[in-house]
Design a protein around this motif. Structure first.
Motif, PDB file in Angstrom:
ATOM      1  N   PHE A  28       7.240  22.523 -17.448  1.00  6.72           N
ATOM      2  CA  PHE A  28       8.311  21.583 -17.111  1.00  6.72           C
ATOM      3  C   PHE A  28       9.349  22.236 -16.198  1.00  6.72           C
ATOM      4  O   PHE A  28       9.848  21.606 -15.259  1.00  6.72           O
ATOM      5  CB  PHE A  28       8.977  21.065 -18.376  1.00  6.72           C
ATOM      6  CG  PHE A  28       8.200  19.971 -19.094  1.00  6.72           C
ATOM      7  CD1 PHE A  28       7.004  19.504 -18.581  1.00  6.72           C
ATOM      8  CD2 PHE A  28       8.665  19.421 -20.271  1.00  6.72           C
ATOM      9  CE1 PHE A  28       6.278  18.502 -19.231  1.00  6.72           C
ATOM     10  CE2 PHE A  28       7.968  18.416 -20.921  1.00  6.72           C
ATOM     11  CZ  PHE A  28       6.767  17.964 -20.404  1.00  6.72           C
ATOM     12  N   VAL A 172      18.214  15.260 -20.890  1.00 10.61           N
ATOM     13  CA  VAL A 172      17.289  14.415 -21.642  1.00 10.61           C
ATOM     14  C   VAL A 172      18.029  13.497 -22.608  1.00 10.61           C
ATOM     15  O   VAL A 172      17.691  12.321 -22.752  1.00 10.61           O
ATOM     16  CB  VAL A 172      16.271  15.287 -22.417  1.00 10.61           C
ATOM     17  CG1 VAL A 172      15.290  14.416 -23.200  1.00 10.61           C
ATOM     18  CG2 VAL A 172      15.523  16.207 -21.467  1.00 10.61           C
ATOM     19  N   ILE A 243      14.094  19.271 -24.460  1.00 15.74           N
ATOM     20  CA  ILE A 243      12.883  18.458 -24.539  1.00 15.74           C
ATOM     21  C   ILE A 243      12.412  18.354 -25.987  1.00 15.74           C
ATOM     22  O   ILE A 243      12.745  19.180 -26.834  1.00 15.74           O
ATOM     23  CB  ILE A 243      11.769  19.050 -23.657  1.00 15.74           C
ATOM     24  CG1 ILE A 243      11.444  20.497 -24.060  1.00 15.74           C
ATOM     25  CG2 ILE A 243      12.186  19.003 -22.194  1.00 15.74           C
ATOM     26  CD1 ILE A 243      10.326  21.136 -23.249  1.00 15.74           C
ATOM     27  N   HIS A 285       6.396  13.594 -21.376  1.00 18.12           N
ATOM     28  CA  HIS A 285       6.858  13.157 -20.055  1.00 18.12           C
ATOM     29  C   HIS A 285       5.848  12.137 -19.556  1.00 18.12           C
ATOM     30  O   HIS A 285       4.641  12.317 -19.735  1.00 18.12           O
ATOM     31  CB  HIS A 285       6.918  14.346 -19.079  1.00 18.12           C
ATOM     32  CG  HIS A 285       7.245  13.955 -17.667  1.00 18.12           C
ATOM     33  ND1 HIS A 285       6.268  13.620 -16.759  1.00 18.12           N
ATOM     34  CD2 HIS A 285       8.428  13.837 -17.016  1.00 18.12           C
ATOM     35  CE1 HIS A 285       6.832  13.322 -15.598  1.00 18.12           C
ATOM     36  NE2 HIS A 285       8.129  13.446 -15.719  1.00 18.12           N
ATOM     37  N   PHE A 305       7.374  14.312 -10.920  1.00 15.13           N
ATOM     38  CA  PHE A 305       8.090  14.736 -12.124  1.00 15.13           C
ATOM     39  C   PHE A 305       9.562  14.370 -12.008  1.00 15.13           C
ATOM     40  O   PHE A 305      10.185  14.571 -10.966  1.00 15.13           O
ATOM     41  CB  PHE A 305       7.951  16.247 -12.325  1.00 15.13           C
ATOM     42  CG  PHE A 305       8.634  16.776 -13.551  1.00 15.13           C
ATOM     43  CD1 PHE A 305       7.992  16.769 -14.773  1.00 15.13           C
ATOM     44  CD2 PHE A 305       9.935  17.274 -13.485  1.00 15.13           C
ATOM     45  CE1 PHE A 305       8.619  17.251 -15.914  1.00 15.13           C
ATOM     46  CE2 PHE A 305      10.569  17.759 -14.613  1.00 15.13           C
ATOM     47  CZ  PHE A 305       9.909  17.749 -15.834  1.00 15.13           C
ATOM     48  N   THR A 307      13.251  14.241 -14.662  1.00 15.58           N
ATOM     49  CA  THR A 307      13.825  14.421 -16.001  1.00 15.58           C
ATOM     50  C   THR A 307      14.107  13.078 -16.667  1.00 15.58           C
ATOM     51  O   THR A 307      14.205  13.007 -17.894  1.00 15.58           O
ATOM     52  CB  THR A 307      15.119  15.247 -15.923  1.00 15.58           C
ATOM     53  OG1 THR A 307      16.039  14.622 -15.017  1.00 15.58           O
ATOM     54  CG2 THR A 307      14.826  16.657 -15.451  1.00 15.58           C
ATOM     55  N   LEU A 310      11.470  12.217 -19.266  1.00 19.40           N
ATOM     56  CA  LEU A 310      11.275  13.071 -20.441  1.00 19.40           C
ATOM     57  C   LEU A 310      11.687  12.311 -21.688  1.00 19.40           C
ATOM     58  O   LEU A 310      12.757  11.699 -21.743  1.00 19.40           O
ATOM     59  CB  LEU A 310      12.108  14.350 -20.306  1.00 19.40           C
ATOM     60  CG  LEU A 310      11.638  15.333 -19.236  1.00 19.40           C
ATOM     61  CD1 LEU A 310      12.687  16.407 -18.986  1.00 19.40           C
ATOM     62  CD2 LEU A 310      10.316  15.979 -19.649  1.00 19.40           C
TER      63      LEU A 310
END
Length: 478
Positions: A28, A172, A243, A285, A305, A307, A310
Motif C-alpha cells: 500500500f 482512512v 488501514i 482496498h 490506487f 486512499t 481503503l
C-alpha cells in the motif's frame, strides 16, 4: 497531495520472515508513492537487538525484491538521510533526547515494573483507564540522586501537555481526536538506553522526509503521542492513514494458525508475485470499473490506487480468491516465469516434452505441484480413480474400451482419429464418447483438452490404461 513531495515508507523490524500483513502494508505504501510519482523508502527498525538480525534484514529485502517492491531510498539503495537502520542512529536520537530534557519536556522515571503494575491495578479498580500517574514527573535533584544510589536505572518519559486535545485527519478514518489526559506521560527511552518505538519511529520519519504513512489500525493510538513528540521537537509531521487489519476466515487476526503465510512459503509453493500483489491490493482496498477484475502490473495497480478506496472494516483473508488471482497470473505468465516449474517433472523427460506438457495443461494448473501431478498422469502410473470416474468407466462398458484398444495403434498419437474410430465402432457420441476416454486415459472426468495430452502420452501407457478400464468395466458392470 503534490506529486513532487510524496514520500512513503515501509519500516519493518527484522526479527523474522515477512508475512502477508506486513507485505500488504509495504504494498500500500509503495502504491501510494507510485500513484503520486513520489518515492518509497525502506528503513529497518532494529532496536530490538535481542531478536533482530542482519540475516532477517537481508531476507526481508529479498522478499520485497521478489515481489517487485523495489525501494527508492534505504539500505543498498542509498540516500541522503541514512543510516537506514535504527541501530546506527543512536547519536541522532541522543541529540533529540537532550533537546527535550533541556526544555523540561522529558524526565527520568525510576518506577519499577512492579510499582507501575500496582498503579495500573489501582486505576482500573477505581474505574479509570490505566496510564502513568506522574510519580517521577516532578522529582527534585536530590530525589533523583537517591533513586540512582539505590541502583535504579531510569527510563526517559515524555511530558504530555495537560488539558489539550490532539487532532489529526486520518487518510482512512477521517478526523481523530485524543484528549491528552487520557494518554499519560510515556516512555521514549528504555532503561537499557534503547529508543522506544514512539520516539525513533517518529523522529526518523521526520528526518527522512516521509510525508505519508499507511500502517495498521493497531497503531492508531500511537499517532497522538508521535504528533506531540514531533511538535515538541519542531519537526515536520507526516500524514497518517490507518488501514484495517487482516483476519482469517474465523474472524480472528490473521496468524499461522488460521492461514497466514510468509513470503518465503509463498515463493516455495510456487505462488507468483503478480498474483499475490493483485490479491493484496484488493484486500482492504477496492478497484472500480474495468480494472476491478483485471490482472494488473505494479504500475497499473498504482495508477488506480487511492486512499479513498481503503476500507475500515476488517479485511478477511480468502485463500480461494488468492488462488483465483494465481490462476490468472499463470495464464498470463511468459515462459521464462514458469520455466522453474519444469524442474518438477520426471528427469527422463526431454526439454521439448516438458514444454509441451506445460502448454497442454497450462490452463488447468495453478502451482508447480499441479504440473508435477499431470506429469505423472501423462507419463507414469495413475492414482486410484475417484468413484465418479469409475462409474463413468463402468457405464461405458468393456466393449467400448475393446473398440478403443483395437483402434489405438491405427490412431497413433492423434486423439481425434481415435475418437472418430471409436465413435464409428460403438455409436457413442458427445459426452458418452469423450468422457469415458478421458476417464480411462487421465483418471479424471475433467481437465485440459485431451488432444495435446494424448499426443504426449506414450503408446504403451495409453494401452495399459485402456486395458485397465476394460478390466474394471468387465469386473464391475454398470
Amino acid at each position: 497531495m503534490t506529486n513532487k513531495t510524496v514520500k512513503t515508507r515501509f519500516a519493518p523490524s527484522p526479527t523474522g520472515r515477512m508475512h502477508l500483513g506486513n507485505l500488504r502494508t509495504a504494498l500500500f505504501n509503495a502504491l501510494l508513492a507510485r500513484s503520486a510519482g513520489g518515492a518509497f523508502l525502506l528503513r529497518m527498525e532494529d532496536t530490538d537487538q535481542a531478536r533482530s538480525s542482519e540475516a532477517h534484514a537481508r531476507a526481508l529485502m529479498a522478499d520485497l525484491r521478489w515481489m517487485g517492491l523495489d525501494w527508492d531510498e534505504g539500505p543498498e539503495a542509498g540516500g541522503d538521510a541514512g543510516p537506514y537502520a535504527q541501530s546506527g542512529r543512536g547519536e541522532v536520537y541522543q541529540r533529540y533526547y537532550d533537546q527535550l530534557v533541556a526544555a523540561d519536556l522529558a524526565y527520568p522515571c525510576y518506577c519499577t515494573e512492579r510499582e507501575l503494575e500496582l498503579s495500573r491495578k489501582a486505576q482500573r479498580a477505581s474505574g479509570k483507564p490505566p496510564r502513568y500517574a506522574g510519580t517521577c514527573a516532578h522529582l527534585t535533584t536530590e530525589e533523583r540522586a537517591r533513586r540512582e544510589a539505590e541502583g535504579r536505572k531510569p527510563t526517559l518519559r515524555f511530558r504530555v501537555p495537560a488539558e489539550q486535545t490532539v487532532t489529526f485527519q486520518d487518510l482512512v478514518r477521517g478526523e481523530q481526536r485524543f484528549p491528552t489526559e487520557e494518554i499519560g506521560d510515556f516512555i521514549i527511552r528504555r532503561a537499557d538506553g534503547t529508543s522506544a518505538f514512539f520516539f525513533c519511529n517518529a523522529v526518523d520519519d521526520a528526518l527522512m522526509g516521509v510525508t505519508h504513512v499507511l500502517r495498521g489500525e493497531d497503531h492508531l493510538t500511537n499517532t497522538p503521542r508521535q504528533l506531540m513528540l514531533l511538535e515538541a521537537l519542531g519537526l515536520p509531521q507526516p500524514t497518517y492513514g490507518h488501514i484495517n487489519l487482516i483476519t482469517g476466515e474465523d474472524g480472528a487476526p490473521l496468524s499461522k494458525r488460521n492461514g497466514s503465510l510468509s513470503v518465503e512459503e509463498l515463493r516455495e509453493a510456487g505462488w507468483l508475485p503478480g498474483a499475490v500483489l493483485n490479491y493484496l491490493a484488493r484486500l482492504g482496498h477496492h478497484y472500480t470499473g474495468e480494472v476491478e477484475s483485471q490482472l494488473l502490473d505494479l504500475q497499473g495497480l498504482a495508477d488506480h490506487f487511492t486512499t479513498d478506496a481503503l476500507g475500515r472494516a476488517p479485511a478477511r483473508f480468502d485463500r480461494h480468491q488468492l488462488t483465483h488471482w494465481q490462476q490468472l497470473a499463470v495464464h498470463k505468465a511468459d515462459d521464462p516465469t514458469l520455466a522453474p516449474w519444469l524442474e518438477q517433472l520426471p528427469d527422463n523427460l526431454s526439454a521439448d516434452q516438458r514444454r509441451a506438457l506445460l502448454a497442454a495443461v497450462r490452463d488447468n494448473i495453478a502451482f508447480p505441484a499441479d504440473l508435477a501431478a499431470w506429469g505423472r498422469r501423462v507419463f507414469g502410473e495413475l492414482p486410484e480413480p475417484e468413484e465418479a470416474t469409475q462409474d463413468v468407466i463402468r457405464e461405458a462398458g468393456p466393449q467400448f474400451y475393446a473398440a478403443a484398444l483395437d483402434e489405438l495403434d491405427t490412431a497413433g498419437g492423434d486423439f481425434s482419429a481415435l475418437a472418430k474410430a471409436v465413435r464409428k465402432a460403438t455409436g457413442a457420441k458427445g459426452k458418452g464418447l469423450f468422457m469415458p476416454l478421458r476417464a480411462a486415459l487421465t483418471g479424471l472426468c475433467r481437465g485440459p483438452e485431451l488432444g495435446p495430452v494424448f499426443a504426449l502420452m506414450p503408446a504403451e501407457v495409453a494401452r495399459r490404461r485402456l486395458e485397465q478400464a476394460r478390466e474394471l468395466a468387465t469386473a464391475n458392470p454398470s
